[in-house]
Design a protein around this motif. Sequence first.
Motif, PDB file in Angstrom:
ATOM      1  N   THR A 256      37.391  10.103  83.126  1.00  0.00           N
ATOM      2  CA  THR A 256      37.913  11.257  82.408  1.00  0.00           C
ATOM      3  C   THR A 256      36.754  11.910  81.662  1.00  0.00           C
ATOM      4  O   THR A 256      35.700  11.305  81.475  1.00  0.00           O
ATOM      5  N   TYR A 258      35.834  14.083  78.123  1.00  0.00           N
ATOM      6  CA  TYR A 258      36.361  14.452  76.807  1.00  0.00           C
ATOM      7  C   TYR A 258      35.487  15.536  76.187  1.00  0.00           C
ATOM      8  O   TYR A 258      34.268  15.392  76.123  1.00  0.00           O
ATOM      9  N   GLU A 260      35.240  18.116  72.756  1.00  0.00           N
ATOM     10  CA  GLU A 260      35.825  18.327  71.430  1.00  0.00           C
ATOM     11  C   GLU A 260      35.153  19.508  70.752  1.00  0.00           C
ATOM     12  O   GLU A 260      33.967  19.735  70.933  1.00  0.00           O
ATOM     13  N   THR A 276      41.051  16.063  76.902  1.00  0.00           N
ATOM     14  CA  THR A 276      40.714  15.021  77.878  1.00  0.00           C
ATOM     15  C   THR A 276      41.099  15.524  79.261  1.00  0.00           C
ATOM     16  O   THR A 276      42.259  15.866  79.497  1.00  0.00           O
ATOM     17  N   TYR A 277      40.112  15.620  80.150  1.00  0.00           N
ATOM     18  CA  TYR A 277      40.376  16.064  81.529  1.00  0.00           C
ATOM     19  C   TYR A 277      40.421  14.839  82.428  1.00  0.00           C
ATOM     20  O   TYR A 277      39.528  13.986  82.361  1.00  0.00           O
ATOM     21  N   ALA A 278      41.471  14.756  83.255  1.00  0.00           N
ATOM     22  CA  ALA A 278      41.561  13.634  84.200  1.00  0.00           C
ATOM     23  C   ALA A 278      41.739  14.195  85.601  1.00  0.00           C
ATOM     24  O   ALA A 278      42.562  15.080  85.822  1.00  0.00           O
ATOM     25  N   ASN A 293      44.691  17.167  78.760  1.00  0.00           N
ATOM     26  CA  ASN A 293      45.517  16.884  77.592  1.00  0.00           C
ATOM     27  C   ASN A 293      44.799  17.453  76.376  1.00  0.00           C
ATOM     28  O   ASN A 293      43.667  17.076  76.089  1.00  0.00           O
TER      29      ASN A 293
END
Length: 529
Positions: A256, A258, A260, A276-278, A293
């Motif tokens: 994933t 992340y 910020e 958060t990219y999955a 998310n």
Amino acid sequence: MLPDFRIRQRDYLLGIASALTQELDLVTVLKRILRASADLSGAPAALIALRQLPDINGDTIGPFRIQAHYNLNPNFVRQFNGVLLQTYGLTESDPLPVIMNELKLRLAAVVRQGHYDIKGTVGLPLISRGNFEGLLLLFGAYRAPLSYGPEIERMLQTFAHQAAIAVTNARLYEQVAHEKMRLGAMLEGSADGIMLMDADHKIERWNRALGKLTQVHQTQAIGQTHEDLIFWKSREPGQDLIEAESSGWPAAMNTTLYVEGDMLRRDGSTIAVGITYAPIFDRNLKLVNIIANVRDITKFKEAEKMKSSFISGISHELKTPVALIKGYAGTLQREDGNWDQATINDGLAIIEEEADRLHTLIDNLLEASRLQAGGIELRYQDVSMQHIAARTKRLFLPQTDKHTIEIDFPADFPLVQADEDRIVQVFTNLMSNAIKYSPEGGTIRISGKTEGNEALISVSDQGPGIPPHEIEKIFDRFYRAKTDITVKAKGAGLGLFLTRAIVEAHRGYIWATSQLDVGTTFTFKLPIQ
Ligand code: ADP
């Protein structure tokens, strides 16, 4: 050449098969099967019992449940369903003939007990892709018993096979639809923002929470790309989605990403988020979707900021009295000092005052951490609010020559059940703030009134007030309003936090109202009993 009736039969079967397999609604499929089986067999009554689907643990529950029937006595349906649901005597791995035999026995018992008009039953297992889906039972009656030759029997078997395929499809469809609904509900109900995009970042799903975070509604977001909608005002060190992809992300299934930072919203404001990219891959390991998310981390960031400003603030607060104490003590101690008594007394008074200040500060800090650890224990007794108000006035009046302090309680103001020491703390905190934050002076008024079973006590001052957007926050731990007077005044932002905790522990409520350049009123409400 097929004989005529067989051609008709075959056409009929084909017609039914195509009508069945085109339908995906289970209830309709079952109804159609029953109708067609009645047409084909002339059976006066029939039912379909389906095997229960595997439960959440993946275990198949062996027995059957009646899902559709026609022309059957409702009592019979209820009783037979009851025995079908019992696992007793059957296991998942029993061969088909064993299962059919067991069910025949159970059926016979129910018919016997209930004296139902049922005679001669044809049981057709519904088997599709090797799975035993359920049973189609055709019932005869005493006056119209069923009896078929092998020809019709075979045709019914073929029909049952088609029916089983239709049932499997409809059940799978139902499962998928249910799963889809569940996922949709999870997505929409999530407090976090969630978006689903394809490999080219085109948005396919955008939930309500994300709409709120970004101020971009679902209907505007779908069809646009991630880059059309997500803008960073500032970012923590590290790569964003595009940069990460150009350096090879996602290399593997579970990696994933992340990111910020402060994200720009539609109205130009910013919001602190962590995304958060999955990645989601297909069977050939081709990237098909990215699910992101988006979490609002404002609170977390504020807490972080508050902590660091607290540490710098508190060390200042601690250092100042210590420096004064050390300075005066050192001066007074000098052997060549030759201080007169008045100077010595002044120095000692300052040392004492500063030591008191340190003491209060440390007490407040300890109290705050105790509060966080597990609430306050109260020792309830009858408390006279007028008395405490008068005591507070006596205590504070010598500390100011710019203020007048008024007390205003109705003569019949009742005693309140409360912890006296704690209530003294509340009065003290509100009074010291009223003096501290109205440096130009004015009238400070402590007043009380009752409303039903509640006592309301207010402390008001004529200071410059608190800006409206700060009012909610001043009760937070370590929070100090960003006003000129606050900057000049000493404090750690703990007084109101403790005050509120005490009031709430009494099942009360405290709030502030303020008008700039007119004054501020703090009111707390306590249950009298
Ligand atoms: P401290 O006084 O140590 O800063 P408090 O928790 O007692 O902490 O108060 C929090 C903040 O609320 C203060 O820093 C001040 O900005 C504001 N405040 C409190 N009481 C008043 C008042 N009577 N008038 C104006 N501002 C006030």
